[in-house]
Design a protein around this motif. Structure first.
Motif, PDB file in Angstrom:
ATOM      1  N   TRP A 121      -4.111   6.489   1.889  1.00 24.29           N
ATOM      2  CA  TRP A 121      -3.568   5.173   1.533  1.00 24.29           C
ATOM      3  C   TRP A 121      -4.278   4.621   0.310  1.00 24.29           C
ATOM      4  O   TRP A 121      -5.496   4.712   0.201  1.00 24.29           O
ATOM      5  CB  TRP A 121      -3.732   4.197   2.698  1.00 24.29           C
ATOM      6  CG  TRP A 121      -2.731   4.415   3.791  1.00 24.29           C
ATOM      7  CD1 TRP A 121      -2.955   5.050   4.973  1.00 24.29           C
ATOM      8  CD2 TRP A 121      -1.360   4.012   3.799  1.00 24.29           C
ATOM      9  NE1 TRP A 121      -1.802   5.072   5.716  1.00 24.29           N
ATOM     10  CE2 TRP A 121      -0.806   4.437   5.019  1.00 24.29           C
ATOM     11  CE3 TRP A 121      -0.533   3.327   2.885  1.00 24.29           C
ATOM     12  CZ2 TRP A 121       0.528   4.207   5.365  1.00 24.29           C
ATOM     13  CZ3 TRP A 121       0.799   3.097   3.228  1.00 24.29           C
ATOM     14  CH2 TRP A 121       1.307   3.530   4.446  1.00 24.29           C
ATOM     15  N   ARG A 122      -3.515   4.026  -0.583  1.00 25.45           N
ATOM     16  CA  ARG A 122      -4.033   3.426  -1.804  1.00 25.45           C
ATOM     17  C   ARG A 122      -3.446   2.041  -1.980  1.00 25.45           C
ATOM     18  O   ARG A 122      -2.275   1.819  -1.654  1.00 25.45           O
ATOM     19  CB  ARG A 122      -3.580   4.247  -3.030  1.00 25.45           C
ATOM     20  CG  ARG A 122      -3.939   5.688  -2.975  1.00 25.45           C
ATOM     21  CD  ARG A 122      -5.373   5.902  -3.305  1.00 25.45           C
ATOM     22  NE  ARG A 122      -5.543   6.329  -4.687  1.00 25.45           N
ATOM     23  CZ  ARG A 122      -6.703   6.212  -5.322  1.00 25.45           C
ATOM     24  NH1 ARG A 122      -7.723   5.643  -4.725  1.00 25.45           N
ATOM     25  NH2 ARG A 122      -6.839   6.643  -6.558  1.00 25.45           N
ATOM     26  N   ARG A 170       0.848  -1.192   0.000  1.00 28.91           N
ATOM     27  CA  ARG A 170       0.000   0.000   0.000  1.00 28.91           C
ATOM     28  C   ARG A 170       0.878   1.233   0.000  1.00 28.91           C
ATOM     29  O   ARG A 170       1.982   1.220   0.540  1.00 28.91           O
ATOM     30  CB  ARG A 170      -0.946  -0.013   1.201  1.00 28.91           C
ATOM     31  CG  ARG A 170      -1.951  -1.166   1.049  1.00 28.91           C
ATOM     32  CD  ARG A 170      -2.917  -1.407   2.184  1.00 28.91           C
ATOM     33  NE  ARG A 170      -2.867  -0.509   3.293  1.00 28.91           N
ATOM     34  CZ  ARG A 170      -3.854   0.329   3.626  1.00 28.91           C
ATOM     35  NH1 ARG A 170      -4.943   0.407   2.905  1.00 28.91           N
ATOM     36  NH2 ARG A 170      -3.741   1.087   4.698  1.00 28.91           N
ATOM     37  N   ARG A 199       1.018   5.538   0.498  1.00 33.01           N
ATOM     38  CA  ARG A 199       0.319   6.732   0.975  1.00 33.01           C
ATOM     39  C   ARG A 199       0.754   7.957   0.175  1.00 33.01           C
ATOM     40  O   ARG A 199       1.954   8.198   0.042  1.00 33.01           O
ATOM     41  CB  ARG A 199       0.571   6.975   2.463  1.00 33.01           C
ATOM     42  CG  ARG A 199      -0.486   7.901   3.081  1.00 33.01           C
ATOM     43  CD  ARG A 199      -0.235   8.178   4.551  1.00 33.01           C
ATOM     44  NE  ARG A 199       0.908   9.065   4.707  1.00 33.01           N
ATOM     45  CZ  ARG A 199       1.787   8.994   5.711  1.00 33.01           C
ATOM     46  NH1 ARG A 199       1.668   8.084   6.646  1.00 33.01           N
ATOM     47  NH2 ARG A 199       2.790   9.840   5.766  1.00 33.01           N
ATOM     48  N   GLU A 259      -4.080   0.513  -7.650  1.00 37.18           N
ATOM     49  CA  GLU A 259      -4.789   1.791  -7.818  1.00 37.18           C
ATOM     50  C   GLU A 259      -3.789   2.925  -7.989  1.00 37.18           C
ATOM     51  O   GLU A 259      -3.972   3.810  -8.827  1.00 37.18           O
ATOM     52  CB  GLU A 259      -5.635   2.099  -6.578  1.00 37.18           C
ATOM     53  CG  GLU A 259      -6.886   1.273  -6.442  1.00 37.18           C
ATOM     54  CD  GLU A 259      -7.511   1.560  -5.092  1.00 37.18           C
ATOM     55  OE1 GLU A 259      -6.999   1.026  -4.093  1.00 37.18           O
ATOM     56  OE2 GLU A 259      -8.487   2.336  -5.045  1.00 37.18           O
ATOM     57  N   PHE A 260      -2.722   2.889  -7.178  1.00 36.22           N
ATOM     58  CA  PHE A 260      -1.709   3.933  -7.273  1.00 36.22           C
ATOM     59  C   PHE A 260      -1.037   3.920  -8.651  1.00 36.22           C
ATOM     60  O   PHE A 260      -0.865   4.956  -9.290  1.00 36.22           O
ATOM     61  CB  PHE A 260      -0.660   3.763  -6.162  1.00 36.22           C
ATOM     62  CG  PHE A 260       0.502   4.713  -6.296  1.00 36.22           C
ATOM     63  CD1 PHE A 260       0.343   6.071  -6.040  1.00 36.22           C
ATOM     64  CD2 PHE A 260       1.741   4.245  -6.699  1.00 36.22           C
ATOM     65  CE1 PHE A 260       1.410   6.957  -6.196  1.00 36.22           C
ATOM     66  CE2 PHE A 260       2.808   5.121  -6.842  1.00 36.22           C
ATOM     67  CZ  PHE A 260       2.642   6.475  -6.589  1.00 36.22           C
ATOM     68  N   ASP A 291      -3.848   6.392 -10.275  1.00 36.53           N
ATOM     69  CA  ASP A 291      -3.073   7.607  -9.975  1.00 36.53           C
ATOM     70  C   ASP A 291      -1.880   7.788 -10.915  1.00 36.53           C
ATOM     71  O   ASP A 291      -1.118   8.733 -10.777  1.00 36.53           O
ATOM     72  CB  ASP A 291      -2.535   7.560  -8.531  1.00 36.53           C
ATOM     73  CG  ASP A 291      -3.648   7.504  -7.503  1.00 36.53           C
ATOM     74  OD1 ASP A 291      -4.807   7.790  -7.857  1.00 36.53           O
ATOM     75  OD2 ASP A 291      -3.351   7.183  -6.331  1.00 36.53           O
TER      76      ASP A 291
END
Ligand code: GDP
Length: 312
Positions: free
Chosen positions: A149-150, A142, A144, A154-155, A159
């Protein structure tokens, strides 16, 4: 000195997977690849294990080299229909890739191990090497950022890996145990190679499995790393952002510092303008793996180098 017949490669996605493909050409089933599972994700109703599957597709010769992930020439019929039905659209899976992940989901739901699912997937695709998930327990990277937090995927995807990364954590790592297959591969190996994958998010989680790291530290076989910097630059992916997030220079020496106490040597790119790591042996050679010959050549140089470490 006899040739190396059994080798372990630690790998995440592209860099480590390409080296593993070269190694498989030389060693066949003498190669075991220990794969990062900390970027696994449950999405679209299936269990996606991006690094083990990417490695498997590279070893099977099915990888879409241009795109860098997924299966060459595959269709997206099921994914497109799922999205039309209202499923999330940010994590794309082509049809055959989706089948792999559906197979894994069912295999595990029926009480099977991920290690055995991967072995069956490899067998069915004609892969000669052994692909070993680093552990059976769920571990999740994960990240941040300013937004909180992602999950790693997803990050990376939603993102677009936009820094700054404020913190990184490996959820579940304290309970992670290397599988019996991983430990057996390490103890049988005549050389252990840390592939040129992202040192923080691909190799980092593998080395964070305590008993796995201890096994690597205890083995008599040489442990050597291959630098992910070609001419001082990352070939692909957010290695720079993650090195900067953990406060290390984005150089071969910076990567070697992460593997300190574990590696006795490193293969660095001959065009790398930065100073090589100190305190360990280094081999300077071309490390960009272009085409099958390029992958095989770097595998050969790496194995030859590790064999020579023990012959003087
Ligand atoms: P990802 O999950 O696809 O980002 O894959 P990895 O973690 O395995 O790989 C990212 C790293 O692989 C980057 O730091 C790249 O520089 C490195 N890499 C990719 N291709 C090559 C190559 O041909 N040679 C070397 N030395 N490194 C490579």
């Amino acid at each position: 000195v006899s040739r190396i017949g059994r080798c372990v490669v630690l790998a995440g996605g592209t860099g480590g997977a390409k080296l593993a493909a070269g190694m498989q050409d030389l060693l066949g089933d003498g190669l075991s690849v220990i794969a990062n599972t900390a970027d696994d994700i449950e999405v679209l109703g299936v269990d996606v294990s991006p690094d083990p599957d990417l490695i498997t597709y590279w070893l099977a010769g099915e990888i879409d080299e241009e795109r860098g992930w997924g299966i060459r020439g595959d269709s997206f019929t099921v994914f497109e229909r799922l999205v039309a039905l209202g499923a999330p659209d940010w994590f794309g899976l082509s049809d055959r890739d989706l089948a792999t992940c559906l197979y894994r989901r069912t295999f595990v739901a029926e009480g099977g191990r991920r290690t055995d699912a991967q072995a069956q997937i490899c067998r069915s695709l004609g892969v000669r090497a052994v692909v070993l998930p680093m552990c059976e327990q769920p571990v999740r990277t994960r990240v941040r950022t300013a937004e909180g937090w992602r999950g790693l995927q997803e990050f990376l995807i939603v993102d677009r890996a936009r820094p700054p990364i404020e913190a990184i954590e490996l959820e579940g790592i304290a309970d992670a145990q290397p599988t019996a297959e991983v430990l057996a591969a390490i103890s049988a190996a005549e050389a252990i190679v840390i592939g040129p994958s992202n040192p923080v998010i691909s190799i980092g989680p593998i080395l964070a499995v305590t008993a796995l790291r201890e096994a690597l530290a205890a083995t008599d076989a040489p442990v050597i790393a291959v630098s992910p910097y070609v001419a001082g630059e990352v070939v692909k992916g957010p290695t720079d952002a993650f090195m900067s997030a953990i406060g290390r220079p984005s150089t071969a020496a910076g990567v070697a510092s992460l593997y300190k106490g574990l590696i006795e040597a490193m293969v660095c790119d001959e065009a790398d303008p930065n100073s090589p790591p100190e305190g360990i042996e280094t081999l300077s050679c071309p490390t960009l793996m272009e085409g099958r010959d390029g992958r095989r050549r770097l595998a050969e140089r790496t194995l030859e180098f590790s064999r020579n470490l023990r012959s003087h």
